[in-house]
Design a protein around this motif. Structure first.
Motif, PDB file in Angstrom:
ATOM      1  N   PRO A 194       0.828  -1.221   0.000  1.00 19.47           N
ATOM      2  CA  PRO A 194       0.000   0.000   0.000  1.00 19.47           C
ATOM      3  C   PRO A 194       0.855   1.261   0.000  1.00 19.47           C
ATOM      4  O   PRO A 194       1.923   1.310   0.632  1.00 19.47           O
ATOM      5  N   ALA A 195       0.405   2.282  -0.710  1.00 14.86           N
ATOM      6  CA  ALA A 195       1.097   3.568  -0.751  1.00 14.86           C
ATOM      7  C   ALA A 195       0.064   4.684  -0.669  1.00 14.86           C
ATOM      8  O   ALA A 195      -1.039   4.575  -1.224  1.00 14.86           O
ATOM      9  N   PHE A 196       0.435   5.769   0.019  1.00 13.86           N
ATOM     10  CA  PHE A 196      -0.477   6.879   0.266  1.00 13.86           C
ATOM     11  C   PHE A 196       0.203   8.198  -0.065  1.00 13.86           C
ATOM     12  O   PHE A 196       1.435   8.291  -0.029  1.00 13.86           O
ATOM     13  N   ASP A 197      -0.606   9.217  -0.376  1.00 15.98           N
ATOM     14  CA  ASP A 197      -0.029  10.540  -0.587  1.00 15.98           C
ATOM     15  C   ASP A 197       0.063  11.279   0.745  1.00 15.98           C
ATOM     16  O   ASP A 197      -0.274  10.734   1.809  1.00 15.98           O
ATOM     17  N   LYS A 198       0.511  12.522   0.733  1.00 12.40           N
ATOM     18  CA  LYS A 198       0.722  13.291   1.961  1.00 12.40           C
ATOM     19  C   LYS A 198      -0.577  13.552   2.715  1.00 12.40           C
ATOM     20  O   LYS A 198      -0.565  13.784   3.922  1.00 12.40           O
ATOM     21  N   SER A 199      -1.702  13.479   2.002  1.00 12.53           N
ATOM     22  CA  SER A 199      -3.002  13.713   2.640  1.00 12.53           C
ATOM     23  C   SER A 199      -3.637  12.428   3.168  1.00 12.53           C
ATOM     24  O   SER A 199      -4.749  12.454   3.685  1.00 12.53           O
ATOM     25  N   GLY A 200      -2.917  11.303   3.020  1.00 13.86           N
ATOM     26  CA  GLY A 200      -3.440  10.039   3.518  1.00 13.86           C
ATOM     27  C   GLY A 200      -4.350   9.309   2.551  1.00 13.86           C
ATOM     28  O   GLY A 200      -4.976   8.316   2.907  1.00 13.86           O
ATOM     29  N   ARG A 201      -4.424   9.780   1.309  1.00 22.20           N
ATOM     30  CA  ARG A 201      -5.243   9.104   0.299  1.00 22.20           C
ATOM     31  C   ARG A 201      -4.442   7.976  -0.341  1.00 22.20           C
ATOM     32  O   ARG A 201      -3.292   8.166  -0.717  1.00 22.20           O
ATOM     33  N   MET A 202      -5.070   6.826  -0.470  1.00 23.61           N
ATOM     34  CA  MET A 202      -4.375   5.670  -1.048  1.00 23.61           C
ATOM     35  C   MET A 202      -4.124   5.891  -2.533  1.00 23.61           C
ATOM     36  O   MET A 202      -5.020   6.303  -3.279  1.00 23.61           O
ATOM     37  N   LYS A 203      -2.910   5.600  -2.948  1.00 19.34           N
ATOM     38  CA  LYS A 203      -2.539   5.709  -4.359  1.00 19.34           C
ATOM     39  C   LYS A 203      -2.442   4.342  -5.020  1.00 19.34           C
ATOM     40  O   LYS A 203      -2.686   4.186  -6.204  1.00 19.34           O
ATOM     41  N   LYS A 204      -2.061   3.316  -4.226  1.00 14.57           N
ATOM     42  CA  LYS A 204      -2.061   1.949  -4.729  1.00 14.57           C
ATOM     43  C   LYS A 204      -2.112   1.002  -3.532  1.00 14.57           C
ATOM     44  O   LYS A 204      -1.756   1.375  -2.413  1.00 14.57           O
ATOM     45  N   GLY A 205      -2.568  -0.230  -3.804  1.00 13.92           N
ATOM     46  CA  GLY A 205      -2.627  -1.217  -2.738  1.00 13.92           C
ATOM     47  C   GLY A 205      -3.923  -2.014  -2.755  1.00 13.92           C
ATOM     48  O   GLY A 205      -4.736  -1.895  -3.677  1.00 13.92           O
ATOM     49  N   VAL A 206      -4.096  -2.819  -1.724  1.00  9.23           N
ATOM     50  CA  VAL A 206      -5.274  -3.687  -1.602  1.00  9.23           C
ATOM     51  C   VAL A 206      -5.909  -3.480  -0.233  1.00  9.23           C
ATOM     52  O   VAL A 206      -5.225  -3.535   0.796  1.00  9.23           O
ATOM     53  N   ILE A 207      -7.206  -3.229  -0.225  1.00 15.42           N
ATOM     54  CA  ILE A 207      -8.000  -3.224   1.002  1.00 15.42           C
ATOM     55  C   ILE A 207      -9.028  -4.340   0.858  1.00 15.42           C
ATOM     56  O   ILE A 207      -9.840  -4.323  -0.070  1.00 15.42           O
ATOM     57  N   VAL A 208      -8.984  -5.307   1.757  1.00 14.31           N
ATOM     58  CA  VAL A 208      -9.950  -6.414   1.718  1.00 14.31           C
ATOM     59  C   VAL A 208     -11.044  -6.140   2.735  1.00 14.31           C
ATOM     60  O   VAL A 208     -10.766  -5.919   3.918  1.00 14.31           O
ATOM     61  N   ARG A 209     -12.284  -6.157   2.276  1.00 11.87           N
ATOM     62  CA  ARG A 209     -13.434  -5.904   3.141  1.00 11.87           C
ATOM     63  C   ARG A 209     -14.064  -7.220   3.606  1.00 11.87           C
ATOM     64  O   ARG A 209     -14.188  -8.159   2.822  1.00 11.87           O
ATOM     65  N   HIS A 210     -14.472  -7.238   4.850  1.00  8.94           N
ATOM     66  CA  HIS A 210     -15.266  -8.364   5.335  1.00  8.94           C
ATOM     67  C   HIS A 210     -16.493  -7.835   6.055  1.00  8.94           C
ATOM     68  O   HIS A 210     -16.389  -7.107   7.034  1.00  8.94           O
ATOM     69  N   LEU A 211     -17.667  -8.204   5.545  1.00  6.62           N
ATOM     70  CA  LEU A 211     -18.949  -7.837   6.148  1.00  6.62           C
ATOM     71  C   LEU A 211     -19.397  -8.966   7.067  1.00  6.62           C
ATOM     72  O   LEU A 211     -19.648 -10.085   6.619  1.00  6.62           O
ATOM     73  N   THR A 212     -19.494  -8.675   8.358  1.00  2.00           N
ATOM     74  CA  THR A 212     -19.902  -9.678   9.329  1.00  2.00           C
ATOM     75  C   THR A 212     -21.397  -9.972   9.187  1.00  2.00           C
ATOM     76  O   THR A 212     -22.215  -9.052   9.162  1.00  2.00           O
ATOM     77  N   LEU A 213     -21.749 -11.248   9.077  1.00  3.29           N
ATOM     78  CA  LEU A 213     -23.153 -11.667   8.989  1.00  3.29           C
ATOM     79  C   LEU A 213     -23.626 -12.149  10.356  1.00  3.29           C
ATOM     80  O   LEU A 213     -22.856 -12.735  11.122  1.00  3.29           O
ATOM     81  N   PRO A 214     -24.900 -11.924  10.683  1.00  3.64           N
ATOM     82  CA  PRO A 214     -25.420 -12.386  11.971  1.00  3.64           C
ATOM     83  C   PRO A 214     -25.323 -13.911  12.099  1.00  3.64           C
ATOM     84  O   PRO A 214     -25.682 -14.644  11.181  1.00  3.64           O
ATOM     85  N   GLY A 215     -24.779 -14.349  13.226  1.00  4.92           N
ATOM     86  CA  GLY A 215     -24.669 -15.779  13.477  1.00  4.92           C
ATOM     87  C   GLY A 215     -23.410 -16.416  12.941  1.00  4.92           C
ATOM     88  O   GLY A 215     -23.213 -17.623  13.103  1.00  4.92           O
ATOM     89  N   TYR A 216     -22.553 -15.640  12.306  1.00  2.70           N
ATOM     90  CA  TYR A 216     -21.350 -16.209  11.687  1.00  2.70           C
ATOM     91  C   TYR A 216     -20.076 -15.573  12.229  1.00  2.70           C
ATOM     92  O   TYR A 216     -19.097 -15.389  11.501  1.00  2.70           O
ATOM     93  N   LEU A 217     -20.070 -15.280  13.518  1.00  2.00           N
ATOM     94  CA  LEU A 217     -18.909 -14.670  14.139  1.00  2.00           C
ATOM     95  C   LEU A 217     -17.674 -15.567  14.031  1.00  2.00           C
ATOM     96  O   LEU A 217     -16.572 -15.097  13.729  1.00  2.00           O
ATOM     97  N   GLU A 218     -17.859 -16.862  14.239  1.00  2.00           N
ATOM     98  CA  GLU A 218     -16.723 -17.790  14.167  1.00  2.00           C
ATOM     99  C   GLU A 218     -16.131 -17.811  12.765  1.00  2.00           C
ATOM    100  O   GLU A 218     -14.910 -17.836  12.586  1.00  2.00           O
ATOM    101  N   ASP A 219     -16.996 -17.803  11.756  1.00  2.00           N
ATOM    102  CA  ASP A 219     -16.517 -17.764  10.373  1.00  2.00           C
ATOM    103  C   ASP A 219     -15.753 -16.473  10.109  1.00  2.00           C
ATOM    104  O   ASP A 219     -14.711 -16.479   9.443  1.00  2.00           O
ATOM    105  N   SER A 220     -16.268 -15.367  10.634  1.00  2.00           N
ATOM    106  CA  SER A 220     -15.602 -14.073  10.460  1.00  2.00           C
ATOM    107  C   SER A 220     -14.212 -14.089  11.087  1.00  2.00           C
ATOM    108  O   SER A 220     -13.254 -13.552  10.515  1.00  2.00           O
ATOM    109  N   MET A 221     -14.094 -14.685  12.255  1.00  2.00           N
ATOM    110  CA  MET A 221     -12.784 -14.777  12.906  1.00  2.00           C
ATOM    111  C   MET A 221     -11.807 -15.586  12.060  1.00  2.00           C
ATOM    112  O   MET A 221     -10.635 -15.223  11.910  1.00  2.00           O
TER     113      MET A 221
END
Length: 300
Positions: A194-221
């Motif tokens: 990941p790389a960012f500019d002076k203002s903290g905006r990402m210029k390149k890289g990967v952000i992986v999102r995980h949306l937690t579903l109800p009842g699947y806390l163990e899977d999320s972990m």
């Protein structure tokens, strides 16, 4: 544009083999005609993506995964959006740049990869110089991601499941982990640290999102542990609690609630205990339909 990619379409793991150029549709419900439901500055992404100015977000209609709990179900199903040309898409990119967007954010783009590449080439020839964000479900083919080398600067994939049971039940893809894990490895290899500019905006890289579903806390972990053990500090992990039940969820009563504060805190604490530092969390009342924009063809 590579016509073969659309005349015998295998862009996504569904591998429908339909001829979209002749007007046929596969699992994504889209022909080769680009359909866009909204193109505007978006403030609700991770801070390094939205910044203060907003992310230049283009919401494409259709979807190759089709989760039963999708908050954007009206466009994912192809019931909203406006048909446009590749030339118009390239102009939209430039218009978002003129509005001071931090980046061009392509939402649910997998089934339009050839057209998007052509539009990026056109707009770069006219002065586009913003980072390109590929904002996807994670259910991607490595071969398709490889096509995007040199086109995409920031990958923003979901990582929805590690277990086959919820993947098959809620997204009709028991092979989700197999495809998502390989695709994200390719994304990281392609764009690097990941790389960012002076203002903290990402210029390149990967952000992986995980949306937690109800009842699947163990899977999320398990997902957070897999991502951290595999990629360490070469990615950012965005742990999301904004799951919002929608009307069609009545068929799945176990999903008909939001995430509790206690569940989310346990997941965040678990991530911290693992040693995760490069991450984002959500605070406050995020489980609300107010986070879903109007898909009224704005900017299209």
């Amino acid at each position: 544009m590579n016509q073969k990619l659309l005349s015998d379409c295998t862009l996504c793991p569904r591998e429908c083999h339909v001829n979209r150029i002749q007007g046929n549709v596969g699992y994504c419900k889209m022909t080769d005609e680009i359909m866009v439901a909204r193109a505007a500055l978006h403030m609700w992404e991770e801070p390094c993506i939205s910044g203060e100015e907003g992310s230049g977000t283009v919401f494409f209609s259709g979807c190759s995964i089709g989760c039963v709990y999708c908050q954007n179900h009206n466009i994912a199903s192809g019931n909203a959006g406006k048909k446009i040309t590749v030339e118009r898409l390239s102009d939209i990119f430039l218009e978002l740049q003129a509005k001071k967007a931090n980046n061009i954010n392509l939402v649910t783009p997998s089934h339009y990869v050839p057209q998007i590449m052509e539009a990026i080439d056109m707009s770069r020839g006219k002065g586009l110089d913003l980072p390109i964000v590929y904002n996807c479900s994670g259910y991607e083919k490595v071969e398709t991601i490889k096509l995007l080398k040199g086109y995409v600067d920031i990958y923003l994939p979901d990582f929805k499941y590690i277990s086959k049971e919820p993947a098959a039940k809620y997204s009709y893809c028991g092979d989700y982990f197999t495809f998502a894990s390989k695709a994200i490895k390719e994304m990281v290899q392609q764009v690097g640290e990941p790389a960012f500019d002076k203002s903290g905006r990402m210029k390149k890289g990967v952000i992986v999102r995980h949306l937690t579903l109800p009842g699947y806390l163990e899977d999320s972990m398990k997902i957070i542990k897999y991502l951290f053990d595999t990629f360490r500090h070469s990615i950012y992990i965005s742990i999301m609690n904004q799951y919002t039940p929608i009307a069609v969820i009545e068929r799945y009563p176990e999903l008909n609630r939001t995430i509790t504060e206690s569940e989310y805190e346990k997941l965040v604490d678990y991530a911290i205990d693992l040693g995760l530092e490069n991450g984002f969390i959500q605070e406050g009342e995020t489980a609300s339909e107010s986070f879903i924009p109007e898909f009224n063809d704005e900017g299209v």
